[in-house]
Design an enzyme around this catalytic site. Sequence first.
Site, PDB file in Angstrom:
ATOM      1  N   LEU A  59     -35.902  42.203  34.153  1.00 18.59           N
ATOM      2  CA  LEU A  59     -37.066  43.207  33.881  1.00 18.59           C
ATOM      3  C   LEU A  59     -37.385  44.478  34.722  1.00 18.59           C
ATOM      4  CD1 LEU A  59     -39.419  40.661  32.294  1.00 18.59           C
ATOM      5  CD2 LEU A  59     -37.936  42.132  31.066  1.00 18.59           C
ATOM      6  N   ARG A  89     -47.274  46.105  35.608  1.00 21.27           N
ATOM      7  CA  ARG A  89     -46.493  46.884  36.641  1.00 21.27           C
ATOM      8  C   ARG A  89     -45.022  47.036  35.949  1.00 21.27           C
ATOM      9  NH1 ARG A  89     -49.416  43.507  40.163  1.00 21.27           N
ATOM     10  NH2 ARG A  89     -47.805  42.095  40.310  1.00 21.27           N
ATOM     11  N   HIS A 124     -50.987  25.429  41.472  1.00 15.75           N
ATOM     12  CA  HIS A 124     -49.936  24.634  40.618  1.00 15.75           C
ATOM     13  C   HIS A 124     -50.888  23.868  39.942  1.00 15.75           C
ATOM     14  CE1 HIS A 124     -45.978  26.001  41.494  1.00 15.75           C
ATOM     15  NE2 HIS A 124     -45.975  25.814  42.618  1.00 15.75           N
ATOM     16  N   ASP A 154     -50.558  21.467  33.473  1.00 11.28           N
ATOM     17  CA  ASP A 154     -49.589  22.398  32.996  1.00 11.28           C
ATOM     18  C   ASP A 154     -49.404  22.248  31.461  1.00 11.28           C
ATOM     19  OD1 ASP A 154     -49.041  23.607  35.390  1.00 11.28           O
ATOM     20  OD2 ASP A 154     -47.175  22.340  35.545  1.00 11.28           O
TER      21      ASP A 154
END
Length: 367
Positions: A59, A89, A124, A154
């Site tokens: 990318l 960005r 995390h 998660d």
Amino acid sequence: MKTGPLKGIRIIELLGLGPGPFCGMLLADLGADVIRVERPGLAKVDVLGRGRRSIALDLKQPGAADTVLDLVAGADALIEGFRPGVTERLGLGPETCLARNPRLVYGRMTGWGQDGPYASMAGHDVNYISVAGALGAIGTAEGPPVLPLNLLGDFGGGGMLLAVGVLAALLHARATGEGQVVDAAIVDGTATLTALIHGLIAAGRWKPVRGGNFLDGSAPYYTTYRCADGDHISVGALEDQFYEALLTGLGASGDAVLSENRTDPANWPAIRTRLGELFAARSRPDWVEVFAGTDACVSPVYGLSDAMTDPHLRARDVFVEIDGVRQPAPAPRFSRTVPGTPAAAPEPGRDTETVLAELARNLKERN
């Protein structure tokens, strides 16, 4: 051919870590055509990557963002798991993508969310569930907090939340033609998962500290016990009738200690000791046989591999084998739009030529 309730839905996945790929797996399992955009690399065992097509794109290279935008033009949703500001960005932020496809659902997966004092910080699972208050509630009063793997943050509070948000936004887009951004943060989702506990605290039925509560392993009738063979058994006899079934199976219906008021925490240490003695007298298979078919709420504590051998899970095909790897089957189940068994995760970039050829045809048709 894809089958399932999401057949016909196309989703672009900008490959990230953990919760993002889990969301992509859930959507692919249910029949969505999920196209992973990832860097080429070494093939690996990747259960979370199953059921996708993979296109290799860096990318950061010129032209890559244009290719993704062309894919977005024909997609229903895009999911990404980068830190806030990264896709902007790269030229793939929500404004750019929605300008290309106003019906697009743009799903964003982060730990802290797109705004707030912590938004730009790394983190995390352990950090997110800590701040949300969930980790501090897990474990005994005497010991440290116990990490629930990365299942709570998660996957439960993260990837699952993103999947729900994307599906809800897809329904809105189909009804109105309006796309939108879904900001799924693990701290948000984890906090949502604690709703019951907050209600119990408000009702005066839960101590807002670790340990001493009836669902956190402190109560002797909702915990685990070691058996004679060193394996463990779980007990979930919350209701009176289930507790009576437990005592019957243990051959302890008239036991004086176990007949004490079990809802009084002052009696918990003595009841726990007595139950521990009883369970320690026989092996786990013995207890499984004793309590089979009863309402005592007693079950074996399996490891991940042992769970695959359980007769109930085998009867329901809870686990499937894909390219030699045993793994959980798609869930939930549907009576009409039945999902098929997903294909194994592709090698990164395996479908680049096919996807780009489809894209070229679609662009030609649109023009």
